[in-house]
Scaffold this active site. Structure first.
Site, short mmCIF file in Angstrom:
data_model
loop_
_atom_site.label_atom_id
_atom_site.label_comp_id
_atom_site.label_asym_id
_atom_site.label_seq_id
_atom_site.Cartn_x
_atom_site.Cartn_y
_atom_site.Cartn_z
N GLU A 115 0.99 -1.25 -0.59
CA GLU A 115 -0.28 -0.14 -0.25
C GLU A 115 0.35 0.91 0.25
OE1 GLU A 115 -2.77 -0.71 3.29
OE2 GLU A 115 -2.97 -2.46 3.20
N LYS A 117 2.55 4.71 1.15
CA LYS A 117 1.94 5.25 2.56
C LYS A 117 1.29 6.11 2.76
CE LYS A 117 4.02 5.32 7.48
NZ LYS A 117 3.80 7.07 7.81
N ASP A 119 0.16 10.30 3.63
CA ASP A 119 0.39 11.33 3.97
C ASP A 119 -0.14 12.14 4.73
OD1 ASP A 119 2.49 12.09 5.95
OD2 ASP A 119 3.30 13.81 4.66
N TYR A 225 -8.86 7.30 2.48
CA TYR A 225 -8.27 6.50 2.31
C TYR A 225 -8.68 5.05 3.18
CZ TYR A 225 -7.69 7.31 -2.88
OH TYR A 225 -7.66 7.45 -3.67
N LYS A 324 9.72 3.76 3.58
CA LYS A 324 9.93 4.68 3.37
C LYS A 324 10.49 5.46 2.31
CE LYS A 324 8.74 7.68 7.14
NZ LYS A 324 8.08 8.48 8.02
N CYS A 418 26.78 45.99 -8.31
CA CYS A 418 27.07 44.59 -8.37
C CYS A 418 27.76 43.84 -7.96
CB CYS A 418 26.81 44.64 -10.07
SG CYS A 418 27.29 42.77 -10.67
N CYS A 421 30.56 43.29 -10.96
CA CYS A 421 30.87 44.84 -11.41
C CYS A 421 31.27 45.90 -10.85
CB CYS A 421 30.71 44.90 -12.79
SG CYS A 421 28.32 45.19 -13.14
N CYS A 436 21.51 44.77 -11.82
CA CYS A 436 22.45 45.19 -12.47
C CYS A 436 22.50 45.76 -13.01
CB CYS A 436 24.12 44.45 -11.83
SG CYS A 436 25.17 44.49 -13.46
N CYS A 442 29.27 43.87 -17.75
CA CYS A 442 28.85 42.45 -16.24
C CYS A 442 29.88 41.26 -16.66
CB CYS A 442 27.81 42.94 -15.75
SG CYS A 442 27.93 41.18 -14.34
S1 IVH Z 1 -1.15 0.69 9.04
C1 IVH Z 1 -1.19 -1.57 12.50
N1 IVH Z 1 -1.37 1.58 6.64
O1 IVH Z 1 0.80 5.20 8.99
C2 IVH Z 1 -1.00 -1.00 11.63
N2 IVH Z 1 -0.61 2.73 8.19
O2 IVH Z 1 2.92 5.02 10.30
C3 IVH Z 1 -1.80 0.87 11.44
N3 IVH Z 1 -0.03 5.16 7.32
O3 IVH Z 1 -0.38 6.06 11.99
C4 IVH Z 1 -1.26 1.42 9.99
N4 IVH Z 1 -0.91 5.35 5.16
O4 IVH Z 1 -1.66 7.54 9.97
C5 IVH Z 1 -1.27 2.03 7.84
N5 IVH Z 1 -1.47 1.93 3.78
C6 IVH Z 1 -0.94 2.82 5.02
C7 IVH Z 1 -1.22 3.74 6.06
C8 IVH Z 1 -1.09 4.39 7.62
C9 IVH Z 1 -0.13 6.18 6.01
C10 IVH Z 1 0.10 6.30 8.51
C11 IVH Z 1 -1.16 5.59 9.48
C12 IVH Z 1 -0.39 5.30 10.60
C13 IVH Z 1 0.25 6.04 10.33
C14 IVH Z 1 2.18 4.86 11.34
#
Ligand code: IVH
Length: 680
Positions: A115, A117, A119, A225, A324, A418, A421, A436, A442
């Site tokens: 998945e 991650k 933000d 999501y 990450k 400048c 120059c 300048c 220059c």
């Molecule tokens: S799973 C037990 N899946 O990352 C597992 N977390 O660093 C719990 N996050 O607090 C989290 N995308 O806010 C999971 N695909 C994803 C995620 C995800 C972002 C965040 C989430 C969590 C933090 C942990």
């Protein structure tokens, strides 16, 4: 008492609006115009206002927000909300996968759910009998804040689950985030009003969820999501559909999707751990194309039984880890500020930083743009600053960490003459930039002018790179672009680190570059704000160079895209003595054909209006524009009923939608290439 007719109508409106919300926000396939949706929502709100007992907990009208709260209450999570451990390299990932394998003492291949991650912020959503009754932040994992009112306004979160195949109590976990487009719009709006805006979409999402007034949160365009299940409860007398027994994390997410909970489209089930690195690389490469911010990937052992065997350590599961991306924001110190002089004399403050690894590279410089930017940041030398380098974008100083400021900080002072120059510096009215006045006297401007003159889009001199130009100027072998053509093989071969082959290359490259086209020659002169398109327009309008040299501002403004400022830049350029001298030398040395006007039958696209949008991959937008114009077409920047064709490249956005709505004919880039080929 509410009227029975209204009670029925409210149910109908719920169904219709929920259906439209799902199509729009979850399936990404809007089925009716916005106005139709607004009309239904207004009808619902007006019934609810007249008969408040018809306003139900799962009414889609909650999407617009309600009464402001005084403070947030606390929520104790029924099952704690955990965090994730991190890995930062393939080696670390391998070590993680080995630990999993060893602990399970199994030779079986382990599937992983992969998945992005996201933000944003973790939230827990509690559905009782299919109705969203509570939403909470993660907080410290055990206790979070009750943000139900704000979460109800998030368009893609269903207030009522779809279908009937769900448990009595279902707590799902996922990420609330602000899509990049919403973030940009929000910040643009804030800047317009003179407000500061948010540093990144994550802060913007957090700030929006922390609003006590859910009407404000409703305007923030947050999204969600789902990535897991927190808690499930089912009366033993009732059984659920087979999918609930699904022993796969991935298939459980798919199951949640069928209930109307949005699932990130990039989520993928991997056959084994060896596919992890390519998923990571793929997502990293796609990062800029995604509509939301991510800071890495997450890999979870897919088999729920294996997850249970592995269990948890402290606050993180042993069955999942975040892999990450290198951090895009880091802290470093501003050591000093230098001032660079550009081709047009613009003096740019450049931050010299304590070298820092950020966004995958070591950064030691960043532009500070101009005095306005320095004032906006409130930055001083020796300050600690947050540096951001996202994708291939040049590093930026995002903010100053005022809490770390010490007494040895000093103001950034702009030079009064400048730095190269010593000529006077000026700031034109309404401009933030200091310049300048030395022109080609220059050294810095001279170097930049020659680099521009020989660059790829200008004369494209083979064998002449930026470093070589600097060396030639530093060794006093050339002072102007015209001097380039006077270089002899002997001059060049006496230079340090210059072999015979490179010298030959350069001399040949220069000989070739003498013959060019009129648009390229005009562009190569480096007149302020005369880019490739303007150069092509000037060439097409005046047909020969002599006419351009003597044109006055009024006449110049007749050329497409040339306004008062550009016209003034052009006339000023041709009035300066050193430019007159260099240009007349170049006219003697170089040659280009005049532009021949095409007769009407050679202008097959006469009176046809085109708009270009999105990224064209086979040619630049300017090139496409010039070629269309050469065939007589008009190329405009905005879509209207008068547009004949929209050329939609990759990632075409609102213009494409508008064109579709107006029934404008849409061409792909391939269509355009084929069209241009027809007339070649
Ligand atoms: S799973 C037990 N899946 O990352 C597992 N977390 O660093 C719990 N996050 O607090 C989290 N995308 O806010 C999971 N695909 C994803 C995620 C995800 C972002 C965040 C989430 C969590 C933090 C942990």
């Amino acid at each position: 008492m509410s009227s029975p007719a209204n009670a029925i109508r409210v149910q109908e409106l719920h169904q219709e609006i929920n259906h439209l919300n799902h199509q729009y926000y979850v399936l990404d396939k809007p089925s009716v115009p916005d106005a139709e949706y607004d009309r239904l929502m207004r009808e619902l709100i007006s019934i609810e206002t007249a008969e408040p007992e018809l306003k139900l907990l799962d009414s889609p009208s909650q999407k617009v927000g309600g009464q402001a709260l005084k403070s947030f209450t606390q929520v104790t999570h029924q099952v704690p909300m955990l965090s994730l451990d991190n890995v930062f390299s393939n080696d670390e990932w391998q070590a993680f996968a080995k630990r999993v394998q060893d602990r399970l003492v199994s030779k079986e291949t382990i599937k992983y759910c992969a998945e992005p991650k996201l933000d944003g912020l973790a939230v827990s959503l509690r559905y009782e009998n299919g109705i969203l009754v509570q939403a909470a932040t993660r907080g410290d994992g055990a206790v979070g804040e009750n943000i139900t009112e704000n979460v109800r306004t998030i368009k893609s979160i269903p207030l009522k689950l779809m279908g009937d195949n769900y448990p009595d109590i279902l707590e799902v976990r996922g990420e609330v985030f602000m899509p990049k487009a919403s973030f940009n719009a929000l910040n643009a709006h804030a800047l317009k009003k003179g407000e500061k805006g948010f540093a990144n979409p994550r802060n913007a999402a957090a700030g929006s969820l922390r609003q006590l007034d859910s009407k404000i949160a409703a305007k923030r365009n947050l999204a969600f999501y789902v990535y897991g299940i927190g808690y499930v409860e089912q009366a033993s007398s009732q059984t659920l559909g087979k999918e609930w027994l699904e022993n796969s994390h991935y298939h459980r997410l798919c199951q949640l999707k069928t209930l109307g909970l949005p699932m990130c489209p990039e989520v993928k089930l991997l056959a084994d751990s060896s596919e992890v690195d390519s998923f990571y690389q793929y997502i990293m490469q796609e990062r800029d194309n995604l509509s939301y911010e991510i800071d890495g990937t997450v890999f979870k052992v897919d088999d729920i039984a294996l997850q249970q065997k592995l269990g948890f350590v402290a606050r993180a599961p042993r069955w999942a880890t975040a892999y990450k991306f290198p951090a895009q924001e880091e802290t470093t110190q501003l050591l000093d500020v230098d001032f660079q002089v550009g081709r047009t004399g613009a003096i740019t403050p450049v931050a010299r930083l304590h070298p820092i690894f950020v966004g995958g590279v070591t950064v030691s410089n960043a532009t500070l743009h101009n005095q306005d930017e320095i004032d906006r940041l409130g930055i001083k030398i020796n300050d600690f600053v947050t540096i951001r380098r996202a994708g291939d974008v040049i590093p930026q100083i995002v903010s100053v960490q005022l809490q770390k400021r010490t007494e040895d900080c000093r103001d950034i002072l702009f030079p009064t003459s400048c730095p190269v120059c010593d000529s006077a510096v000026v700031k034109a009215e309404g401009e933030a930039i200091l310049r300048c006045t030395g022109g080609l006297y220059c050294g810095a401007q001279r170097k930049e002018a020659i680099k521009h003159f020989s660059s790829r889009k200008a004369l494209d001199v083979d064998g002449l790179g930026d470093k070589l130009v600097e060396q030639l100027v530093d060794e006093n072998l050339i002072k102007t672009p015209a001097d380039l053509f006077k270089l002899t093989e002997l001059d060049v071969s006496t230079m340090e680190r210059m072999g015979k082959k490179s010298a030959d290359n350069l001399i040949n490259g220069l000989a070739k570059a003498k013959v060019t086209t009129l648009p390229k020659f005009i562009y190569a002169l480096g007149i302020r704000e005369v880019g490739e398109t303007t150069a092509a327009n000037l060439a097409n309008y005046f047909l020969n160079f002599s006419a351009i040299k003597v044109a006055d501002e009024e006449l110049l403004q007749k050329v497409p895209d040339v306004g008062a400022i550009v016209a003034k830049n052009i006339t000023q350029f041709f009035q300066q003595d050193h430019n007159i001298a260099v240009v007349s030398e170049l006219e003697l040395i170089m040659s280009w054909p005049d532009i021949v006007v095409k007769s009407a039958d050679e202008q097959p696209l006469k009176d046809q209006t085109f708009v270009l949008t999105g990224t064209l991959t086979q040619m630049g937008r300017n090139e496409a524009k010039a070629e269309l114009q050469a065939l007589g077409a008009k190329v405009s920047g905005s879509i209207s009923v008068k547009t004949h064709f929209l050329v939609a490249g990759e990632k075409a956005g609102s213009k494409l939608t508008k064109a579709q709505n107006l029934g404008v004919e849409i061409l792909t880039e391939d269509d355009l290439v084929a069209l241009l080929l027809q007339y070649k």
